[in-house]
Enzyme design. Structure first.
Site, mmCIF file in Angstrom:
data_model
loop_
_atom_site.group_PDB
_atom_site.id
_atom_site.type_symbol
_atom_site.label_atom_id
_atom_site.label_comp_id
_atom_site.label_asym_id
_atom_site.label_seq_id
_atom_site.Cartn_x
_atom_site.Cartn_y
_atom_site.Cartn_z
ATOM 1 N N HIS A 79 43.762 41.755 40.913
ATOM 2 C CA HIS A 79 43.528 41.646 39.469
ATOM 3 C C HIS A 79 43.596 43.027 38.818
ATOM 4 O O HIS A 79 44.210 43.210 37.765
ATOM 5 C CB HIS A 79 42.133 41.063 39.205
ATOM 6 C CG HIS A 79 42.012 39.583 39.427
ATOM 7 N ND1 HIS A 79 42.775 38.672 38.745
ATOM 8 C CD2 HIS A 79 41.191 38.855 40.233
ATOM 9 C CE1 HIS A 79 42.440 37.432 39.123
ATOM 10 N NE2 HIS A 79 41.481 37.522 40.029
ATOM 11 N N GLU A 117 45.710 35.300 38.476
ATOM 12 C CA GLU A 117 45.314 34.792 39.786
ATOM 13 C C GLU A 117 46.458 34.936 40.787
ATOM 14 O O GLU A 117 46.230 35.096 41.990
ATOM 15 C CB GLU A 117 44.867 33.329 39.652
ATOM 16 C CG GLU A 117 44.065 32.816 40.825
ATOM 17 C CD GLU A 117 42.672 33.442 40.968
ATOM 18 O OE1 GLU A 117 42.206 34.146 40.041
ATOM 19 O OE2 GLU A 117 42.065 33.253 42.036
ATOM 20 N N HIS A 146 41.255 40.846 46.939
ATOM 21 C CA HIS A 146 41.537 39.906 45.841
ATOM 22 C C HIS A 146 41.288 40.581 44.488
ATOM 23 O O HIS A 146 42.152 40.558 43.591
ATOM 24 C CB HIS A 146 40.629 38.677 46.022
ATOM 25 C CG HIS A 146 40.738 37.639 44.951
ATOM 26 N ND1 HIS A 146 41.424 36.465 45.118
ATOM 27 C CD2 HIS A 146 40.233 37.589 43.698
ATOM 28 C CE1 HIS A 146 41.338 35.727 44.020
ATOM 29 N NE2 HIS A 146 40.619 36.392 43.135
ATOM 30 N N GLU A 147 40.147 41.194 44.341
ATOM 31 C CA GLU A 147 39.820 41.840 43.056
ATOM 32 C C GLU A 147 40.750 43.014 42.796
ATOM 33 O O GLU A 147 41.122 43.287 41.650
ATOM 34 C CB GLU A 147 38.348 42.275 43.033
ATOM 35 C CG GLU A 147 37.341 41.129 43.190
ATOM 36 C CD GLU A 147 37.529 40.009 42.172
ATOM 37 O OE1 GLU A 147 38.030 40.281 41.068
ATOM 38 O OE2 GLU A 147 37.193 38.847 42.503
#
Lengths: 486, 486
Positions: B262, B288, B258-259
């Site tokens: 970003h 997001e 997930h990170e």
């Protein structure tokens, strides 16, 4: 409180915060940053420097200072010193034209890049043009302070306000003569055998020794970097580093203790000085006196060897305290400053001081520097320089445009010894305490006699206040003489 | 180039650097800083914020913008967007009186401190006054934008410029209805068994999976923090974190992926936008969408499970890919947002959106919030809230004064699914590539269709440019339907 003082204090707090952010960015760059982050970090640091300079030299500060000049009697002692130092800092910073400041920063950055390549290649000729540029700019910088007796004094003032080249020379000449004699005596004595300690045992020793000194994770970090250094982001956020090399014996432990000395100085600045212009160590020499006091007078103390040895034992590597102490106080004139022994170390500094004074006053040309270096090493240390890599190219300072910085390394040794003699006179001999790893009396004495002043006293007044005498090389010579006569 | 544009670009570069320094300070605070450093760090961040705000709202910017307004035709496309966004940002920032900005910052800091204690005690009444203050200030902030159709829209614009509460509601209502039905279907199906993976195996899997995605030490750091997050100090200095908890199964790996999403967004912004006001992700929802695309469509892809499982095997812990995929896509309505499954997660967001709109418009009183929360959880998720700790006190956002932030979490899920469908339509199904851990086509497609725009397109225009349609919940529903019907 006068409104002008409020405004001034707000600005000084802002500058203090910006300075802390700059230290964070520099610390991160040297410990955490991925290498490809360097170009952007350069922009970030340049922006921070430009903005800080603009805020530090703004016209309105002059207005506040003028208002406060008439209010001296209404201010308390700390406020008077805040105003006095603010006037000095503002005046000095405003003397430098913005163009010159930008040129200095650029030449320093380029000088370091050129130097890295030239040093690796051992090619002084490749470095000479960048060095010449830095020397010219240093002379231009010094020219902004036409009230200085000697151009070098203007540079020295950025590191050690109040000292002069004449004063430093008067200290260094007899110091160098005496050390040269002691080094000759040492050469005739049997050399202590070297140690060879595994890195894992060194790591255990660093952690254990720092814990003994009061390093706790709630307000300290201990990291690794190629060149050990200390950063203080606040009095309760202190970051030291060390390095581990198998063939450097106890360098990791001694470097960690050295950095601890710098760190403790900043940690014991009194809270009422925090976020003012007084809330940090007063000078390079005073700072180095703190690191050297801990490295040389605690770390190399014969009684403390038992503590280090025990901690090293805990790392799974048994060592005899007496053998350890003999190894870390062995005298052996060498080519490289950063690996010099504690007795001959100042001789490296005296040489650099002589050469940089000559460069700045124009009596030595950059082209003649390597020959002057070799001659100086022969005269001061009795060693022959085989090449420029092990000679004039070894240090980054001149490449970075730092002229006037070197003396603090030797002055720090000298002042440390003075402080230590006085400390033991006041608080009693520390042998028993050090044997058990108890440094509380040392911390307390330093807080009271050195740290509490922050920048309120400059180097020489600070030494006088703490020891009752001016800077004096006698205690240092007494301290290292036993290393030469075993 | 007009001189006003030079001046504007210099200021924007400065603001970009200051913003990076702020992110460094925040990253350090959450990963490296010793805890006692917090008060001084608060001062440092406040100073940086104050100075940045002053530089971003200065009168001279208005002068440059006025000069440039007449030059539109002379500017290239990027410069026109630089000027357009500079005008928007400057205008928005200047609408907030300095006193209100200071009150907002103070109330947010105090709100978080009060919330931490109240949450630990499960005591909503202790939190209510601080929350009420934050709501009042958010309304005052919204009042500075009297051209907004609804006060909530003014808040939303700071996170997702161009979206409105009416638009969000039109998306969320049908989304919530459909998800509620799917959750009911899932409840009737057999639940996949949970995994239980040792932390050491999780660490090995995180490192190996990130390496597969292209994370290399020359320009990335991977650290641990209580709440995973990403920081970008520049396009070549990216820092992600994750966390390891034994009872959270694969959360460490999924959080890291997930990170990574970003991070990749910021890394693939084109160099010509760096150090301008266009050189970052355009909105919270767009950001997001990137993290969710990688987490949900790569990390939770059935084919990629083989890669994760293999890497976990490398950590010494064998796991079956099908069992792994079943475990990380299991549907189980729950009380806590951050541990929600991928199907019911948006329902948590829809509830928060409804409640914060009501708080901001004044139709819901803070005192009635816990009851409204319980009613909403029952209605939207079909679960009973046992106490406020597992209910309205679970999130920090409102305590920190962040109203308008929550929608981006669900919009990100929705947009990610749209982008993924379009990506596979353009570049082909990714099953084979993902089975072998090859994500190069995904990176390239995202760079071309999303990342290269930086802030030049706002959320909805960006989605339209990338997918050919407006924001649409259909793809997300298609994506999660299989999780309900096994």
């Amino acid at each position: 409180m006068p409104p002008a003082l409020d405004a001034l204090r707000d600005r000084l707090a802002e500058l203090s915060d910006l300075s802390a952010l700059g230290r964070l960015a520099a610390w991160d760059q040297r410990t955490m940053m991925p290498p490809n982050g360097a170009p952007a970090r350069g922009h970030q640091l340049a922006t921070l420097r430009r903005l800080s300079h603009a805020r530090a030299t703004a016209d309105e500060i002059g207005g506040w200072l003028d208002e406060l000049d008439g209010d001296g009697a209404a201010l308390d002692d700390v406020a008077r010193d805040v105003v006095r130092l603010a006037r000095r800092d503002w005046d000095r910073a405003r003397r430098i034209p913005a163009d010159l400041a930008a040129e200095l920063a650029l030449a320093a950055a380029e000088g370091q890049a050129v130097w890295q390549i030239a040093r690796a290649a051992g090619d002084f000729a490749a470095f000479a043009p960048a060095l010449r540029r830095n020397v010219e700019l240093a002379r231009a910088y010094a020219g902004c302070f036409d009230d200085a007796a000697h151009p070098y004094d203007a540079l020295l003032a950025d590191y050690d306000f109040g000292l002069t080249s004449a004063r430093v020379r008067a200290l260094f000449d007899p110091l160098a003569d005496a050390l040269r004699g002691l080094a000759a005596e040492a050469a005739a004595a049997p050399a202590a055998p070297a140690l060879d300690v595994p890195v894992a045992a060194q790591r255990a020793a660093v952690d254990a020794v720092l814990a003994r000194l009061g390093v706790t994770p709630d307000s300290w970090r201990v990291d690794v970097s190629p060149h050990p250094f200390t950063s203080w982001l606040s009095a309760q956020d202190t970051r030291v580093t060390t390095r581990f090399e198998l063939d450097k014996e106890l360098e990791s432990v001694l470097a960690a203790i050295h950095e601890y000395g710098h760190a403790l100085y900043e940690r014991q600045i009194p809270p009422e000085l925090h976020r003012t212009n007084l809330g940090r160590g007063t000078s390079m020499s005073a700072h180095e006196s703190q690191s050297k006091l801990w490295e040389d007078h605690v770390g190399r103390h014969p009684a403390f060897a038992a503590v280090i040895a025990a901690e090293r034992g805990a790392g799974g590597h048994a060592v005899d305290p007496a053998a350890l102490h003999a190894a870390i106080t062995r005298v052996q004139p060498s080519l490289i400053r950063v690996s010099a022994d504690p007795l001959t170390y100042p001789l490296h500094i005296v040489l650099r001081f002589e050469l940089e004074v000559a460069l700045v006053e124009g009596s030595l040309d950059v082209a003649d520097l390597p020959a002057a270096w070799s001659e100086g090493m022969r005269r001061r240390l009795g060693v022959e320089v085989p090449d420029d890599r092990a000679g004039v190219l070894q240090d980054v300072h001149w490449a970075a445009g730092s002229f006037g910085y070197f003396p603090s390394y030797a002055l720090g040794c000298v002042i440390a010894a003075q402080l230590w003699e006085r400390l033991e006179a006041d608080a009693g001999a520390q042998d028993d305490a050090l044997r058990s790893g108890d440094v509380s009396a040392i911390r307390v004495w330093l807080a009271e006699h050195v740290h509490r002043h922050g920048r309120r006293l400059d180097t020489e007044p600070l030494v006088e206040a703490a020891t009752g005498t001016a800077i004096d090389v006698g205690p240092f010579l007494r301290h290292v003489t036993p290393y030469a006569r075993r």
